[in-house]
Design an enzyme around this catalytic site. Sequence first.
Site, PDB file in Angstrom:
ATOM      1  N   LYS A  79       1.774  -3.764   8.983  1.00  0.00           N
ATOM      2  CA  LYS A  79       1.982  -3.431   7.569  1.00  0.00           C
ATOM      3  C   LYS A  79       0.756  -3.842   6.757  1.00  0.00           C
ATOM      4  O   LYS A  79       0.172  -4.901   7.011  1.00  0.00           O
ATOM      5  CB  LYS A  79       3.222  -4.181   7.067  1.00  0.00           C
ATOM      6  N   SER A 154      10.510  -2.152   1.869  1.00  0.00           N
ATOM      7  CA  SER A 154       9.145  -1.729   1.633  1.00  0.00           C
ATOM      8  C   SER A 154       8.342  -1.426   2.892  1.00  0.00           C
ATOM      9  O   SER A 154       7.343  -0.717   2.816  1.00  0.00           O
ATOM     10  CB  SER A 154       8.427  -2.801   0.820  1.00  0.00           C
ATOM     11  N   SER A 178      13.180  -5.777   3.394  1.00  0.00           N
ATOM     12  CA  SER A 178      12.064  -4.850   3.625  1.00  0.00           C
ATOM     13  C   SER A 178      11.725  -4.558   5.081  1.00  0.00           C
ATOM     14  O   SER A 178      10.947  -3.651   5.360  1.00  0.00           O
ATOM     15  CB  SER A 178      10.807  -5.362   2.930  1.00  0.00           C
TER      16      SER A 178
END
Lengths: 487, 97
Positions: A79, A154, A178
């Site tokens: 990420k 997210s 997330s």
Amino acid sequence: MTDFKELTILEALKLLEKGKISSKELVEETLKQIKKVDPQIKAYIYVDEEGAIKSAEEADRLIQKGEKKKLLGIPISIKDNICIKGLPTTCASKILQNFVAPYNATVIERLKAEGAIFIGKTNLDEFAMGSSTENSAFFPTRNPWDLERVPGGSSGGSAAAVASRMGLGSLGSDTGGSIRQPAAFCGVVGMKPTYGLVSRFGLVAFASSLDQIGPFATTVEDTALLLQVIAGHDPKDSTSASVEVPDFLKSIKEHEKTSFKIGLPKEYFESEIDSEMAKIILEIIEKLKKRHKIKEISLPHTEYAVATYYIIAPAEAFSNLARYDGVKYGFRAESKNLIEMYKKSRALGFGKEVKRRIMLGAYALSAGYYDAFYLKASKVRTLILHDFLEAFKEVDLILTPVTPTPPFKIGEKISDPLQMYLSDIFTIPVNLAGLPGISVPVGLTSDNLPVAVQAIGPHFRDELVLSLAYQIEKEVNKKFVPSILSE
Amino acid sequence: MAISLEEVYKIAHLCRLEFNEEEAKVLTEELSKILDYFKKLQTVNTENVAPTFHTLKVKTPFREDEVKEFPYIEDILKNAPQLYERMIIVPKVVKTP
């Protein structure tokens, strides 16, 4: 001929060891898949083609020498709020658009030491603030199961990348769901470890008392292996816990037939859940009754979790994001006056949701409102934590849905922030309490959208959470492969 | 409205953010809706409840104050908005005495 679309990390490691495939082939296959499907899915912000191939060649040399490492030659994605030295770390924000990480996060050092290969950086809601990846300053990511729908957020880029086999695993971060929510939306396994189990050094801070790095993979075993590599004490993170890390893979095998006491919190099941999803989840629970003692429990303060979270997380974000001021790094807007420079850099550099949360945080902390908002929320947090601690006196693990609905459409909730916040209702309490939680896929709706359950365990009993997830995975006995892969 | 337009401007200044009139109006509405939702916390009895700022019972760890080499100077310079040789040019951030 190896079918790369059904390959797990553990299987790939065996094939690599036997010399049936090379790491270079594995990486080239991954890059090919990215070229094929990522123009539609848009999971990656940055692909390090050259670096990945170079690392694969090095891995192949080590494999030939007979070297043994836990992830030698395995391509994974990261990420884009976790620092890899020399690669961009943008947090999907314009304010960090040109930022190149000057050092490695501790999790990256650990993965590198075990031979993992970093394919690239995945998309996210700006600074990890969001539940759909629509808040990325660059582009939204699409759900591989239905391109009109969100992958969750997210860590939507990481979940979508693993679901569409653009890498065998990924790391994300989870502040209020997330990792678990996008894992559920994309039909992959995603885990938020106990707060403190994995070092956050090199993770760009959003809400420091809630943030935790964790793994994504297509199976529970792969998830356990990734967690094994990244877990452990780190003196560079003052919130990193000095605990012994169990052998997760061994542990889930030992618990393969263990009968657990599992609690179903009535507040979760009584709330509004999509009826088709609820049916699939209840069917799984029925099957689990064969081996496990299942009982209803109560977590009475559940309904206050979203309000508590959306005070505490923005308050911490307000403080953490003060560093983006245009002075020493990041975007700087030109202005003659210093205060104007700060304001313009931040106004142009941050997106809507980030600004909204900075404002909320400042309000909740400001004179006259501190007691009513921030302090009050911190006290309710104690009650939420206490609910869980009481429950774990009666049960070993807690099982819940991950989300109230299957993945929603792109654009459906973006204009109503409160509706978006409420979609995190089942994942947020786990962060507020610092517990380990995992999302594991259990079925598909009639629209072919993934449905998942969440297993929650006591602090530092991550091996139990993985063990129940492993049993559930066995019970479900299904591979979740989106149709985009066979097109 | 739980929050006024004036308050939004005041907080924006404290946050070192700026909004045009249209943005500020929308934000006032959005924040009001969210703050109204937060009001549900006021119904919870928290008498004699201590706040939780952190879920781990760990103390701030201490370490020896040793000098260690910092190997990333060049990498950090690359991220600066403006450089003069090996120095980062920053706007004047202190007032003239």
